[in-house]
Scaffold this active site. Sequence first.
Site, short mmCIF file in Angstrom:
data_model
loop_
_atom_site.label_atom_id
_atom_site.label_comp_id
_atom_site.label_asym_id
_atom_site.label_seq_id
_atom_site.Cartn_x
_atom_site.Cartn_y
_atom_site.Cartn_z
CD GLU A 1 -38.92 4.21 35.26
OE1 GLU A 1 -38.87 2.84 34.77
OE2 GLU A 1 -39.34 3.99 36.28
CG ASN B 1 -45.32 0.88 36.32
OD1 ASN B 1 -45.25 0.55 35.25
ND2 ASN B 1 -44.44 0.75 37.30
CD GLU B 2 -43.65 -3.33 37.17
OE1 GLU B 2 -43.24 -3.89 35.92
OE2 GLU B 2 -42.98 -3.57 38.12
#
Length: 855
Positions: free
Chosen positions: A255, A579-580
Site C-alpha cells: 500500500e 477493503n475492511e
Amino acid sequence: MNKIVILFCAVFLTELVNAAPSAPDSVFLFSYTSGAHNHSVGLQFAWSQNGEDWHLIGNDFGFVRSDYGRWGSEKKMYDPFLYRDRQAVWRCFWTLNDHDNVFAQASSNDLIQWGRQYYPETTLGKTVTVLAVRRETNNQYAIDYKDSAGEYFVASTSDFKTYNFKKSPIVADSRKEVSINGAVLRGQIHRVAWSEVNALLQHVEIVQARHKLYRENSSMYGTLFPDLKTVTGSISLEPNRRKEISDLLVGVFFEDINYAADGGLYAELIQNRDFEYSLSDREGRDKSWNAMHSWSSTGGVNVIIDTTHYIHINNKHHALVNVGSAGALRNTGFDGIVLRKGQTYEFSCFSKLMNGKVVQANVKLVRPNGEVLATQKLSVSTVKWKQQSLVLKATADEDKASFEIEFTTPGVVALDMISVFPQNTFKGRKNGLRADLANVIADLHPRFIRFPGGCVAHGDGVHNIYHWKNTIGPLEARKPQRNLWGYHQTAGLGYLEYFQFCEDVGAEPVPVVAAGVPCQNSVGGQQGGIPESEMDSYVQDILDLIEFANGDGKTTWGKKRIALGHPKPFNLKYIGIGNEDLITDVFEARFVKIHEAVKRKYPDITVIGTVGPFYQGTDYVEGWKLADQLRLEMVDEHYYESPGWFIYNQDFYDRYDRSKSKVYLGEYASHLPGRPNNLETALSEAIYLTALERNGDVVTMASYAPLLAKEGHTQWNPDMIYFNNQSVTTTPGYEVQRMFSVHGGNEYISSNTVIDHRDNAVMKRIGTSVVYDRKTGDVIIKVVNLLPVQCDLKINLNELLMGEVPAKLITLTGEPGEKNLRPQEKDIRLSRDRVYAFPPYSLSVIRYRTSVVNK
Ligand code: AHR
C-alpha cells in the site's frame, strides 16, 4: 488462566447463578453513556434490584460503539436511547455530532451482539436527541426527538431504516438521573430478566479475562514463569495424516502508506514533478504543501504556477518560468537526491516556449555546496509542448544532491513533468522501481502481491476512490490524487507497474478495488457510496480491469495492455472487492452488484469479499453472513492484535467450517505498546503462522501489513521493511515472513506435539508445524519457542526418515526486544528419534529431503 479455563468458569458460573434459587427473576437495567474517552465509550449498563443501589456492568465497558465518521475526532455516542420493540429486539438510537443532520440506530437481540449501524438523515431538525419511541400500529413506530434549537419532531418508521419526519408538540424526556459510585449519570431504566443482566456480566468477565491474557508480553515473563527451566516434549509426525494446503500462503500487502510508493519503491527522484501538490493533499494543514512544494528558484528566474496551457487535463498545473537574467529552477527531491558515482540518471521534461525566444539551459545534479556532479545542455525551442530527455552520469557519490535547471539565456518557458529517474531500476524497467527496495521484497519470494491497499484502495470519500484506469498510460495523462495518508500520489506507480512487478517476482497479482464505497472513516462523515446511477460504469471499470490483465489483442483492454508494451496476459486469478469496509446496506447493494457482474463474465476469477477490520464484531459477523449468502469463494480478514492474542488464538482457524469461503488474511501484524517490530512480535506472528500452515486448507493467503515505511515519513508502525534514501533495513518480522515463504509447502503433515508441562501459558508458547514441499521433495519442520527458556523436543519422524540424513537448520533467535537480527543457517545430521534443543525466543526451520513421502 487460559481461555479454555475462562470459558469453563464462565459456563460454570452461568449454571451456578441461573440455578441459584436466590437470584431475582427481574432487575432494573440502566442504559447510558458516561462520555468517557471523549464520548467514544458507547452504550454502557448498570443494574439494580431496587432502583437505588446500582452496580456497574464493566468499568467503562461499551456494548455498542458508534462507527460514524473519522477515527480520533469522531465515532462518538451522545444520549443513547434504548427501546425494545414488539419482537423483543433492542433498538438503540444515539446522537452523533453537532454538524451532520443524521442520527444513529443499531439493534441487538441480547444487548451483546449488535447488528449493522444505520445513520438516517433527518430532514427536520439538527443535532437530534431521541426522547421516546412509541409503537403506533403493529409495525409502525414513532420516534420522538428534539433538536439543538429546542424544536420537537417525530420520525415514523416501520423498518428502522427509512423514516418520515414531521413537527410535533413537546415530548418529555424519559431519561432519569442515577448516582453510581459518586457520579450522576443520565440514562434510562428498564425492567429486564435477571438472566439478561447475568449474560451481560458474564460477557464482560470473559472479555476482560481474555484481554488480560492478550496483554501478556515478555516484560512480564519474570512473573509469569518465575522458576521455569528447560521445557521438554516431543513432536511425532503422522505421515499418514496429510492434507493439501495452499501453496500461496505467504505473500505481501503493498500500500502507498509511509511513502511506500512516491519517494519509496517508485524510483522517481524529483518530488512534485508534475506541480500537482495541493493544500488539500494534507487537508490544508500544511501551507507549504502546494504546487511549488520541493521547488524553488534562484537569481533572475521567476516562477509562477499556471493551469491554462496544460499538456493533459489530468495534469493541469505547470511551471511558467520567466528568465530575466541568469538563475535556476531547483528541486530538492524526496529529502535530497541520492547519487552514486558512475550511475546514470535519465532526465526528462515537457517544455514549451511562451514568447517565441529560444531558451538555453543546463540541467544539473549538484551537491549542497554547489559542486556539479552531472550536467547536460537543454534547449527549449518549440512553441508546442515537447518532451526531451537527457542522460546524466554522476561523477561522485552524494546523498543530498539537488536537481537544477540553470537558465543561461532570457525568455519565458512552460515546464512540466520534470523527472530524474535512475537507469538502474529493478530489472532495468523504465518508469521502474528502486532496485534495492524491490530486491528486498523479491527476496521474500512472495507467492502473491496485493495492491494498491489498504485504505488507499477504497479512498477517503467517494472522490478519493482509487480508479485503476487513472493509473495507466503516459505519465502526463495519469491522474494524480491526494493520498489519504496525508500526502500525494502521482500514480507513476500504477496498475501496469504493479502487474509487471508481480510478474518480475513470480507472484500472483491480487488487486483490490473499492466495493463502490470509500473508507468508513472518510472525511466529512459516513461511508456514502458511488451513486446508483454511476454504478454500472464503475462495475464496467472492474470488468475492464480483468480484461486489461487477461484479455488478448482482440479485446479493447487487452489491446491497450499490448500497446503499453505487455503482449502477454498477466493471468489474473484473484480480485479483492472492498477493503475492511463497514458492512452496511449501501455496501451490500454495491458489493452484490459487482460480484454478480464479475462472476457472470469471469466465472474463473476468484472474488475476494471483505469482513471488516477486526477478527470479531459487527462487520466480521455481517461480512461473513453476506459471504455465506453469496457463497463467496474467499473473504479478506484483517486484524492487528497483541502478541498475546496471536499466542492464545492459534486455534482461530481450526474452528472454521471447511465448507464455507476460504480466507485471505489480507492484513495482520502483532502490535506491542510503542509499536516496535522486534523479535517478540515476530515470534508471535511465527507461532500464528504455524497455525496458518496447519489451516492452509482454509487460509489460502496471508500478508503482513504494512510492508514498507520510509524513515521520517511513517504514518503507521510497525512495518515490515524500513528504508531511507540510502538504505533498507529489514525487521525480525521480515525474517519470519521470509522463513515461512521460502520454506513453505503444499501438503501439511499432521504431527502430535506434546509438551511435558501442565501450564497452558507454557504450552501455548511452543508452536510447531510440518509441511511437505512436493516440488523439492523436502520435509520442513518449524518450531517456534516463545519461552524465555530452552525447549528440548524429541522429534519422532516415524516413517518419514529411515536412518540419518543431512538437513539444514535455520534459526532466528535473540532477545525479545531485538530489532536487528538475521537467521543463522547450519548443516546438521537428522536422525529418527533424536532430541533437539530449541533456544529461548526462537524460530527454527529444519529442512531435509526425503524419498519416502508417497502420494
Ligand atoms: O495497513 C494499514 C491500514 O490498516 C490499511 O490501509 C487499512 O486497510 C488498515 O486499517
